[in-house]
Scaffold this motif. Structure first.
Motif, PDB file in Angstrom:
ATOM      1  N   PRO A   1      39.993  -9.126  96.264  1.00 15.10           N
ATOM      2  CA  PRO A   1      39.686  -7.720  95.957  1.00 15.10           C
ATOM      3  C   PRO A   1      40.878  -6.886  95.557  1.00 15.10           C
ATOM      4  CG  PRO A   1      39.201  -8.256  98.268  1.00 15.10           C
ATOM      5  CD  PRO A   1      39.647  -9.515  97.621  1.00 15.10           C
ATOM      6  N   GLU A   2      42.102  -7.370  95.870  1.00 16.21           N
ATOM      7  CA  GLU A   2      43.301  -6.606  95.510  1.00 16.21           C
ATOM      8  C   GLU A   2      43.813  -6.946  94.109  1.00 16.21           C
ATOM      9  OE1 GLU A   2      46.324  -6.891  98.465  1.00 16.21           O
ATOM     10  OE2 GLU A   2      44.929  -6.630 100.142  1.00 16.21           O
TER      11      GLU A   2
ATOM     12  N   PRO B   1      39.400 -14.959  85.421  1.00 16.90           N
ATOM     13  CA  PRO B   1      38.605 -13.973  86.151  1.00 16.90           C
ATOM     14  C   PRO B   1      37.113 -14.198  85.975  1.00 16.90           C
ATOM     15  CG  PRO B   1      39.475 -13.004  84.140  1.00 16.90           C
ATOM     16  CD  PRO B   1      40.055 -14.384  84.233  1.00 16.90           C
TER      17      PRO B   1
ATOM     18  N   THR C   1      43.058  -7.329  89.959  1.00 17.85           N
ATOM     19  CA  THR C   1      42.225  -7.048  88.790  1.00 17.85           C
ATOM     20  C   THR C   1      42.913  -7.638  87.561  1.00 17.85           C
ATOM     21  OG1 THR C   1      41.343  -5.000  89.730  1.00 17.85           O
ATOM     22  CG2 THR C   1      41.177  -5.267  87.341  1.00 17.85           C
TER      23      THR C   1
ATOM     24  N   ASP D   1      33.132  -9.588  90.008  1.00 18.25           N
ATOM     25  CA  ASP D   1      33.318  -9.125  91.388  1.00 18.25           C
ATOM     26  C   ASP D   1      34.608  -9.629  92.029  1.00 18.25           C
ATOM     27  OD1 ASP D   1      30.804  -7.840  91.239  1.00 18.25           O
ATOM     28  OD2 ASP D   1      29.806  -9.736  91.717  1.00 18.25           O
ATOM     29  N   HIS D   2      35.690  -9.616  91.273  1.00 20.34           N
ATOM     30  CA  HIS D   2      37.005 -10.001  91.787  1.00 20.34           C
ATOM     31  C   HIS D   2      37.047 -11.451  92.272  1.00 20.34           C
ATOM     32  CE1 HIS D   2      38.898  -6.019  91.575  1.00 20.34           C
ATOM     33  NE2 HIS D   2      37.693  -5.555  91.833  1.00 20.34           N
TER      34      HIS D   2
ATOM     35  N   ALA E   1      43.800 -13.317  99.344  1.00 27.49           N
ATOM     36  CA  ALA E   1      42.520 -13.802  98.816  1.00 27.49           C
ATOM     37  C   ALA E   1      41.810 -14.677  99.844  1.00 27.49           C
ATOM     38  CB  ALA E   1      42.746 -14.583  97.530  1.00 27.49           C
TER      39      ALA E   1
END
Length: 313
Positions: free
Chosen positions: A189-190, A210, A192, A213-214, A253
């Motif tokens: 989530p950290e 990628p 992008t 949703d991360h 992660a």
């Protein structure tokens, strides 16, 4: 012209692309996909449509044919066309220069301009603007659903038509070998990132792709071994270390999946369509499954149509 039934064996990327191409040309097709069959190598793929980057080690045939892949896929499934960013730590700057010399289709880039979260981490990079990527598992599901909408039977049992064998190592084509690839899927989530990022390293290069949703796929090792067992601790540590080098957010992660697949490959690492024992074999995808499957599917369809025309005359 009467068209006989074609039985496509295998529901990995080669089989689904071939069945889709044949059905789209008006052929009568069935897909033989036994439940409980071993997971195809394409299940563990990154889904990068990166012909120019693959040109580092792949022959010109792959680079040329692979440039048509994104358009083929986009006609059937969602494709993200944001290019590929290639980076290297300052100590490995010669790797970036070597990669640039070995490939085409790129331009110099500031990594932090393309991916703001990488600002200050890499002095320079290479940007391959014409490359693309997709979610491989979603793409395979969509191809399968598309075949079902066309009325293509997807079943177990013996084939009833002319055989096009796309079963990879299960096809038992002489000259095939297994190349093991290991990968991870993580939730970060950290982090992008808007496009695949390839990190160059003399010993363990990696790529980060990628997804929604991360989620990120981190891959992939290349081991000349036919062991499909669990991911090794060494591979996991090297891939995670490389991902952390790209973005420190990967340190937090969550690992959702560690997977290993066996890629079918011929001695020259070139995919091929081969006539053998009365069947066509679409095989040897190596690390180019999603990139080369559309081209091989078209070739198989053209070979079948040429033979049909000859027999009709």
């Amino acid at each position: 012209m009467r068209r006989d039934l074609i039985s496509v064996l295998g529901a990995g990327v080669a089989g689904l692309c071939t069945a889709t191409e044949l059905a789209g040309r008006g052929h009568r097709v069935e897909l033989i996909a036994p439940p409980g069959a071993p997971c195809p190598a394409s299940h563990f793929a990154g889904g990068m449509l990166a012909p120019f980057c693959e040109g580092e080690a792949a022959p010109p045939e792959v680079v040329e044919a692979g440039q048509q892949a994104a358009d083929w896929w986009a006609a059937h499934v969602p494709v993200t066309r944001r290019g590929t960013l290639v980076v290297a730590p300052p100590r490995d700057a010669p790797e970036l220069d070597r990669f640039a010399r070995a490939t085409g289709g790129h331009e110099p880039a500031d990594p932090g301009t393309l991916e703001p979260e990488l600002a200050g981490r890499f002095a320079r990079g290479l940007f391959y603007a014409e490359e693309a990527h997709l979610d491989p598992r979603d793409a395979l599901r969509r191809l399968r659903a598309g075949l079902e909408r066309r009325g293509v039977a997807i079943r177990d049992g013996a084939p009833q038509g002319r055989i096009v064998d796309c079963r990879g190592l299960g096809g038992r084509v002489p000259g095939l070998r297994a190349v093991r690839g290991e990968m991870l899927i993580v939730a970060a989530p950290e982090v992008t990132l808007g496009r695949p990022v390839r990190l160059l390293h003399p010993r363990f290069p990696c790529y980060i792709v990628p997804r929604a949703d991360h989620l990120f796929m981190i891959g992939a090792t290349m081991v000349e071994r036919d062991d499909a067992g669990p991911v090794t601790a060494r591979a996991a540590m090297e891939l995670l270390s490389a991902a952390w080098t790209v973005h420190p957010g990967f340190a937090e992660a969550r690992i959702l999946e560690l997977g290993a697949g066996l890629r079918p490959a011929f001695a020259d690492n070139l995919p091929a369509v081969i006539r053998r024992d009365g069947a066509l074999h679409v095989n040897g995808m190596y690390r180019h499954g999603f990139l080369m499957a559309p081209a091989l599917a078209r070739k198989a369809a053209e070979m079948i149509e040429t033979e049909e025309t000859i027999h009709a005359d």
